[in-house]
Design an enzyme around this catalytic site. Structure first.
Site, PDB file in Angstrom:
ATOM      1  N   GLY A 113      -3.781  -4.123   6.204  1.00 51.39           N
ATOM      2  CA  GLY A 113      -2.953  -3.716   7.326  1.00 51.39           C
ATOM      3  C   GLY A 113      -3.246  -2.315   7.917  1.00 51.39           C
ATOM      4  N   SER A 162       0.760  -1.166  -0.022  1.00 50.96           N
ATOM      5  CA  SER A 162      -0.001  -0.066   0.057  1.00 50.96           C
ATOM      6  C   SER A 162       0.985   1.251   0.102  1.00 50.96           C
ATOM      7  CB  SER A 162      -1.191   0.030   1.185  1.00 50.96           C
ATOM      8  OG  SER A 162      -1.636   1.291   1.281  1.00 50.96           O
ATOM      9  N   LYS A 172      -3.325   5.315  -2.777  1.00 53.81           N
ATOM     10  CA  LYS A 172      -4.466   5.918  -1.875  1.00 53.81           C
ATOM     11  C   LYS A 172      -4.962   7.133  -3.026  1.00 53.81           C
ATOM     12  CE  LYS A 172      -4.066   3.934   2.090  1.00 53.81           C
ATOM     13  NZ  LYS A 172      -5.408   3.287   2.673  1.00 53.81           N
ATOM     14  N   ASP A 178     -13.606  -1.957   2.900  1.00 55.97           N
ATOM     15  CA  ASP A 178     -12.744  -2.343   4.208  1.00 55.97           C
ATOM     16  C   ASP A 178     -13.228  -1.534   5.481  1.00 55.97           C
ATOM     17  OD1 ASP A 178     -10.608  -1.369   6.077  1.00 55.97           O
ATOM     18  OD2 ASP A 178      -9.593  -0.204   4.749  1.00 55.97           O
ATOM     19  N   LYS A 185      -9.143  -7.001   7.918  1.00 56.42           N
ATOM     20  CA  LYS A 185      -8.062  -6.698   8.608  1.00 56.42           C
ATOM     21  C   LYS A 185      -8.492  -7.008   9.955  1.00 56.42           C
ATOM     22  CE  LYS A 185      -6.985  -1.975   6.553  1.00 56.42           C
ATOM     23  NZ  LYS A 185      -7.350  -0.824   6.794  1.00 56.42           N
ATOM     24  N   ASP A 206      -7.347   2.939  -3.209  1.00 54.12           N
ATOM     25  CA  ASP A 206      -8.233   2.952  -1.772  1.00 54.12           C
ATOM     26  C   ASP A 206      -8.518   4.641  -1.755  1.00 54.12           C
ATOM     27  OD1 ASP A 206      -9.101   2.640   0.516  1.00 54.12           O
ATOM     28  OD2 ASP A 206      -7.328   1.934   1.717  1.00 54.12           O
ATOM     29  N   GLU A 259     -11.278   0.445  -3.318  1.00 53.16           N
ATOM     30  CA  GLU A 259     -11.459   0.138  -1.820  1.00 53.16           C
ATOM     31  C   GLU A 259     -12.304   1.220  -1.219  1.00 53.16           C
ATOM     32  OE1 GLU A 259      -7.937  -1.526   0.097  1.00 53.16           O
ATOM     33  OE2 GLU A 259      -8.702  -0.948   2.074  1.00 53.16           O
ATOM     34  N   LYS A 283      -1.182  -0.892  -4.442  1.00 55.09           N
ATOM     35  CA  LYS A 283      -2.448   0.061  -3.904  1.00 55.09           C
ATOM     36  C   LYS A 283      -2.309   1.284  -3.603  1.00 55.09           C
ATOM     37  CE  LYS A 283      -4.853  -0.094   0.676  1.00 55.09           C
ATOM     38  NZ  LYS A 283      -5.589  -0.714   1.461  1.00 55.09           N
TER      39      LYS A 283
HETATM   40  O1  OSB Z   1      -7.111   1.723   4.469  1.00 54.61           O
HETATM   41  O2  OSB Z   1      -5.897   0.119   4.263  1.00 54.61           O
HETATM   42  C1  OSB Z   1      -6.152   1.318   4.823  1.00 54.61           C
HETATM   43  C2  OSB Z   1      -3.052   2.450   6.627  1.00 54.61           C
HETATM   44  C3  OSB Z   1      -3.522   3.016   7.854  1.00 54.61           C
HETATM   45  C4  OSB Z   1      -5.056   3.154   7.718  1.00 54.61           C
HETATM   46  C5  OSB Z   1      -5.571   2.641   6.567  1.00 54.61           C
HETATM   47  C6  OSB Z   1      -5.348   1.872   5.705  1.00 54.61           C
HETATM   48  C7  OSB Z   1      -3.888   1.696   5.592  1.00 54.61           C
HETATM   49  C8  OSB Z   1      -2.973   1.045   4.772  1.00 54.61           C
HETATM   50  C9  OSB Z   1      -1.640   0.662   4.930  1.00 54.61           C
HETATM   51  O3  OSB Z   1      -3.501   1.192   3.467  1.00 54.61           O
HETATM   52  C10 OSB Z   1      -1.656  -0.835   5.138  1.00 54.61           C
HETATM   53  C11 OSB Z   1      -0.456  -1.438   5.635  1.00 54.61           C
HETATM   54  O4  OSB Z   1       0.717  -1.398   4.614  1.00 54.61           O
HETATM   55  O5  OSB Z   1      -0.392  -1.613   6.725  1.00 54.61           O
HETATM   56 MG    MG Z   2      -8.406   0.718   3.347  1.00 51.11          MG
END
Ligand code: OSB
Ligand code: MG
Length: 372
Positions: free
Chosen positions: A292, A137, A165, A240, A264, A190, A215, A163
């Site tokens: 994560g 991510s 953001k 999510d 998660k 995401d 996402e 992924k």
């Molecule tokens: O939405 O998946 C998410 C990190 C912090 C809060 C929300 C998210 C995330 C990530 C990071 O996308 C995932 C990771 O590498 O741990």
């Molecule tokens: Mg997410």
């Protein structure tokens, strides 16, 4: 089996992040993280309550999680004396919300029980693979070239999914730039709840690109509007934030709100609930993957273990330690194989040892709760 946990230790640790992680709702910098240890019969089971520093992802924060653990979850655990992680999950159902807080204890119980039985956690959970492909991510960057260079590096490392953001103003142009530079790669986006149905034309525009999934485009607690959006677009929606419990997953699947679920363990209250969602999704032909929360190696080790279950069909957000932290608190640190996979250690429990010296170095506060 009787209740054999003698003590619960809650540690507030602060592990410096290599760089801030920016998403649509804010930027995660160094923060208080919560490590839970269950001690009993000479065995330590480890878990993590993977909270973010602010209530912008869900309602939880390090402060609320400490309060819920200390004043509700641990007292309930002590009173009810559950003899398995599944029973712990059931006992904790009395608490409304605060699933990240309670997950630390539940996960630690899985590790403790696997170690007591002398088997790897992934086998104890019903995992069927000893190696899982993973993805990464990638946060938002102010300079699009930095984002592109990061992606190039992660593709080179062998990650099986990228992924990115997105958020209003930082969406279509990022996807276009990635396609221009790399062509079709295993890419997903995401939004972390940054849009409403008024943005439907953006999601129709994104159908020009073959994304693995989109996402959580809409509200953190929405299941209804996501179904409307999914009917209008081709790219699959993955939920999510909206899925906190197997009941939410059942509603989303029946309504057609998503075609994929990000599970998660923290968000849903632990590994028992993760398994329930995994099983329900499998029955309906809905694939899942493990998300994560920038966990330390303790939480990530559990994420890798659960990702070995058969319906974890997509690579999870499971980066290697070196991608998040200068030094992790587990040994060995979590590393990507040359195949872009995580290889499950053939050791009892989470499969990684907590380095007590390093844990101590990063611990800011510690509380012990006797179970007798
Ligand atoms: O939405 O998946 C998410 C990190 C912090 C809060 C929300 C998210 C995330 C990530 C990071 O996308 C995932 C990771 O590498 O741990
Ligand atoms: Mg997410």
């Amino acid at each position: 089996m009787s209740f054999q946990i003698e003590e619960v230790v809650v540690r507030i640790v602060r592990l410096p992040l290599i760089e801030p992680f920016r998403v649509s709702f804010g930027t995660v910098k160094d923060r208080d993280q919560i490590v839970v240890e269950l001690r009993g019969g000479g065995i330590s089971g480890w878990g993590e309550s993977a909270v973010l520093p602010f209530p912008f992802y869900n309602h939880e924060t390090p402060g609320t999680a400490q309060h819920i653990l200390k004043d509700f979850a641990i007292p309930l655990f002590k009173k009810e004396r559950p003899t398995s992680p599944q029973e712990t999950n059931r006992v904790f159902e009395k608490i409304v919300g605060h699933r990240i807080a309670r997950s630390g204890v539940e996960m630690a119980y899985w590790d403790w029980e696997a170690k007591a039985k002398g088997i790897p956690l992934y086998k104890h959970l019903g995992g069927t693979r000893s190696e899982v492909p993973v993805g990464i991510s990638v946060p938002l960057f102010d300079d699009i070239n930095v984002l592109l260079d990061r992606i190039a590096g992660f593709l080179e490392k062998g990650y099986h999914k990228i992924k990115i953001k997105i958020g209003p103003g930082e969406d279509l142009k990022l996807v276009e730039a990635i396609y221009t530079r790399f062509g079709e790669i295993p890419l997903m986006v995401d939004a972390n709840s940054a849009y409403t149905l008024e943005h439907i034309s953006l999601f129709k525009d994104l159908d020009r690109f073959k994304l693995m999934m989109i996402e959580q485009p809409l509200r953190h607690d929405d299941i209804f509007d996501h179904a409307k959006l999914q009917r209008e677009i081709k790219n699959p929606i993955c939920l999510d934030e909206s899925i906190e419990h197997v009941h939410d997953a059942a509603s989303a699947i029946e309504l057609g709100s998503c075609k994929i679920i990000n599970i998660k363990p923290g968000r849903v209250g632990g590994l028992t609930e993760s398994k329930k969602i995994h099983d329900l999704a499998a029955q309906h032909g809905v694939g899942v993957w493990c998300g994560g929360m920038l966990e330390t190696g303790i939480g990530r080790a559990a994420n890798i273990a659960i990702a070995t279950l058969p319906n974890y069909k997509y690579p999870g957000d499971i980066g290697e330690s070196a991608r998040y932290y200068h030094e992790d608190i587990v040994d060995p640190s979590i590393a990507l194989s040359p195949r872009g996979t995580m290889v499950l250690p053939d050791k009892p429990g989470i499969g990684f040892d907590v380095n007590l010296e390093r844990l101590k170095k990063y611990t800011r506060h510690e509380e012990r709760f006797s179970m007798s």
